[in-house]
Design an enzyme around this catalytic site. Sequence first.
Site, PDB file in Angstrom:
ATOM      1  N   ARG A  34       0.246   2.168   5.882  1.00  0.00           N
ATOM      2  CA  ARG A  34      -0.212   1.426   4.705  1.00  0.00           C
ATOM      3  C   ARG A  34       0.952   0.718   4.020  1.00  0.00           C
ATOM      4  NH1 ARG A  34      -4.116   4.300   0.383  1.00  0.00           N
ATOM      5  NH2 ARG A  34      -5.398   4.323   2.271  1.00  0.00           N
TER       6      ARG A  34
ATOM      7  N   HIS B 111       1.030  -3.271   3.244  1.00  0.00           N
ATOM      8  CA  HIS B 111       1.196  -3.785   1.879  1.00  0.00           C
ATOM      9  C   HIS B 111       2.502  -4.565   1.739  1.00  0.00           C
ATOM     10  CE1 HIS B 111      -2.018  -1.598  -0.605  1.00  0.00           C
ATOM     11  NE2 HIS B 111      -2.329  -1.409   0.670  1.00  0.00           N
TER      12      HIS B 111
ATOM     13  N   ASN C 282      -1.389  -1.318  -5.590  1.00  0.00           N
ATOM     14  CA  ASN C 282      -0.407  -0.362  -5.076  1.00  0.00           C
ATOM     15  C   ASN C 282      -0.337   0.928  -5.882  1.00  0.00           C
ATOM     16  OD1 ASN C 282       0.374  -2.105  -3.012  1.00  0.00           O
ATOM     17  ND2 ASN C 282       2.007  -3.034  -4.211  1.00  0.00           N
TER      18      ASN C 282
ATOM     19  N   HIS D 229      -7.932   2.257   9.046  1.00  0.00           N
ATOM     20  CA  HIS D 229      -8.596   3.216   8.173  1.00  0.00           C
ATOM     21  C   HIS D 229      -9.196   4.373   8.940  1.00  0.00           C
ATOM     22  CE1 HIS D 229      -9.124   0.149   4.638  1.00  0.00           C
ATOM     23  NE2 HIS D 229      -7.870   0.512   4.845  1.00  0.00           N
TER      24      HIS D 229
END
Length: 335
Positions: free
Chosen positions: A70, A74, A102, A201
């Site tokens: 992740r 990001h 975030n 995911h």
Amino acid sequence: MATLSQSCLNLLFISAAMLAVIFSNSQAQDQSELSLDYYSKTCPTAESIVKTEMTCAVQNDPRNAAAILRLHFHDCFVQGCDGSVLLDDTYSLQGEKEASQNANSLIGFDIVDKIKNQLESECPGVVSCADLLAIAARDAVLLVGGPYWDVPVGRKDSTTASFSAADTDLPAVDHGLVTLISKFLAKGLSVTDMVALVGAHTIGKARCASFRDRIYGDFEITSGMELTSETYLSSLQSTCPRSGGDENTSPMDNITPNLFDNNFYRILLHGEGLLNSDQELYSSWLGFETASLVQKYALDPIAFFNQFSESMVKMGNITNPAGGEVRNNCRFVNS
């Protein structure tokens, strides 16, 4: 399901093309500078150091695999893959960690610190934090049963961060399909890339605050509320009440939460996606193309693995238009 109208698709592609033109007029780090042997002479043990530390982290807690993956995602969606997501706030720099997409979502910064300390001990000032994160994300996926891919390296670390871009550029759990597609296209990533990358995911958890609207909203409609769906929904609502419990978590893949596989897509086929943005890939009336890809990856794990690997390399090759440095500490720019 209906497909996106041609005019809508044209608008999305034009927007992405305009962004590409803007970037091309900047002093961008050329993607051709990335290579598989970038550290072969300057730090030949770089990848083995990252792998060793990631192995320890994932063995300690399988959730760390999702945390690092992740972080890389990001990072790449804001200013390119430049380590900007790792920067702490200082008196002269506002980082991205407290941006709405975030805050309370990203963990794993301590793992990055440990890896960076080992790299600096072995090869001072050589391996960038952005490269560290890209390699660690690959190893994280591999350690929980996912595919391997070669990671081109040579990225520079940004000397800036963008709090505002973290708020605007990153996909959010409440975004509809058109918005999701536009955000990926703006980064040069196709609809196919998007559906494959969201497959990340299959590991990791989401906070109650991120899925409350979903489980008290259209979950019953998309799932058809068969017996197994009713049981699952009851469990989710027990974990995440209508008020309170925002920090309670649930796996996004409730079947094999610590294994990187294609069960995430099977869950979407049953209408039981935990996040609204995930279920949109299959249930949106605009999602003819995305629904077909969900079906494909649900039936063919090899196709998913192959596309995920390809799309991760493609995302990892997004560079920062401003270039940068090799940070000595991933949390701060060099003095």
